[in-house]
Write an enzyme that holds these catalytic residues in place. Structure first.
Site, short mmCIF file in Angstrom:
data_model
loop_
_atom_site.label_atom_id
_atom_site.label_comp_id
_atom_site.label_asym_id
_atom_site.label_seq_id
_atom_site.Cartn_x
_atom_site.Cartn_y
_atom_site.Cartn_z
N LYS A 13 51.23 26.78 -67.28
CA LYS A 13 51.14 26.31 -65.89
C LYS A 13 52.20 25.25 -65.59
CE LYS A 13 46.84 24.76 -66.18
NZ LYS A 13 46.58 24.97 -67.61
N ARG A 88 39.37 21.70 -61.70
CA ARG A 88 39.03 22.05 -63.08
C ARG A 88 37.57 22.48 -63.20
NH1 ARG A 88 43.63 20.43 -66.18
NH2 ARG A 88 43.11 20.34 -68.39
N ARG A 122 53.88 22.97 -78.94
CA ARG A 122 54.27 22.28 -77.71
C ARG A 122 54.68 20.83 -77.99
NH1 ARG A 122 50.74 22.32 -72.30
NH2 ARG A 122 49.19 21.07 -73.41
N ARG A 166 39.08 21.69 -75.77
CA ARG A 166 39.64 21.97 -74.44
C ARG A 166 39.46 23.44 -74.07
NH1 ARG A 166 45.37 20.20 -75.33
NH2 ARG A 166 45.80 20.65 -73.16
P1 AMP Z 1 46.45 18.96 -68.65
O1 AMP Z 1 47.78 18.28 -68.75
O2 AMP Z 1 46.24 19.66 -67.33
O3 AMP Z 1 46.18 19.84 -69.84
O4 AMP Z 1 45.34 17.82 -68.68
C1 AMP Z 1 45.20 16.97 -69.80
C2 AMP Z 1 43.83 16.33 -69.77
O5 AMP Z 1 43.71 15.51 -68.60
C3 AMP Z 1 42.67 17.29 -69.70
O6 AMP Z 1 42.29 17.81 -70.96
C4 AMP Z 1 41.59 16.41 -69.09
O7 AMP Z 1 41.08 15.50 -70.05
C5 AMP Z 1 42.38 15.59 -68.08
N1 AMP Z 1 42.42 16.27 -66.78
C6 AMP Z 1 43.51 16.84 -66.18
N2 AMP Z 1 43.17 17.37 -65.00
C7 AMP Z 1 41.84 17.15 -64.85
C8 AMP Z 1 40.89 17.49 -63.85
N3 AMP Z 1 41.24 18.16 -62.76
N4 AMP Z 1 39.60 17.09 -64.04
C9 AMP Z 1 39.23 16.39 -65.12
N5 AMP Z 1 40.07 16.08 -66.12
C10 AMP Z 1 41.37 16.44 -65.99
#
Ligand code: AMP
Length: 207
Positions: A13, A88, A122, A166
């Site tokens: 993404k 999310r 990554r 995750r």
């Molecule tokens: P990402 O970079 O999108 O993988 O996000 C990294 C981490 O940030 C996630 O595993 C969550 O802990 C937190 N996070 C990101 N976006 C959200 C969201 N919309 N709601 C809750 N936690 C989020």
């Protein structure tokens, strides 16, 4: 064009958003990147959410919804946006409907083995946030970002134990959004197993 990128961690993404946002001339808004910045800067928010994020859990809905609703009022988001990592869960999706109208949701289709291969290699730039991959897209000099010279590191939540959590969280609370947006008739599927070029080509066929 108001877009949501939906898919498991490691689906590509963020990488696609990095290409698609300049292509459509709209901002790439990643809640994960905003949270990582807050953690790096040691803000109150950053201190409060760090342990939870590192363990692979989600930040609470009210905090996340407030952050995004405020971000979308900024000028650059008036002509559209790519939301990467938000919503999310169903509470966030319903909240988003109250303050913005999503035009399309891109669902990144990839199985768990594909996700694990992506996340295992990554690397992220500490300075500009660009996503590298030690096999699929390595920086020219190990651990140094080609784009900005920043240090390239492994996210704490890309470590094995957190990745498992995750993925579980994704399948349980995020994946139901696929049906939610399909029901609204705005879901588009992208096969995200290959490299970034075919994924971007598929994206350009849609827009
Ligand atoms: P990402 O970079 O999108 O993988 O996000 C990294 C981490 O940030 C996630 O595993 C969550 O802990 C937190 N996070 C990101 N976006 C959200 C969201 N919309 N709601 C809750 N936690 C989020």
């Amino acid at each position: 064009m108001n877009l949501v990128f939906l898919g498991p961690p490691g689906a590509g993404k963020g990488t696609l958003a990095g290409l698609a946002a300049p292509y459509l001339n709209i901002p790439h808004i990643s809640t994960g990147a905003i949270f990582r910045k807050a953690i790096a800067a040691g803000t109150q928010l950053g201190i409060r959410i760090k342990a939870n994020i590192d363990a692979g859990g989600l930040v609470d809905d009210p905090t996340t919804i407030k952050l995004v609703s405020e971000r979308l009022t900024l000028d650059d988001a008036k002509k559209g946006y790519i939301l990467d990592g938000f919503p999310r869960d169903i509470v966030q999706a319903k909240a988003l409907d109250t303050f913005s109208k999503v035009d399309k949701v891109i669902d990144f289709d990839i199985d768990d083995d594909g996700v694990l291969a992506r996340l295992a290699g990554r690397r992220v730039c500490r300075k500009c946030g660009f996503n590298w991959h030690i096999t699929f897209n390595p920086p020219k000099i190990a651990n140094i970002c080609d784009k900005c010279g920043g240090e390239v590191y492994i996210r704490d939540d890309d470590k094995k134990e957190s990745v498992k959590k995750r993925l579980e969280v994704y399948r349980k609370v995020t994946a139901p959004l696929i049906a939610y947006y399909r029901g609204k008739g705005i879901l588009v599927n992208i096969d995200s197993r290959g490299g970034i070029e075919p994924i971007f080509a598929a994206f350009k066929r849609i827009f």
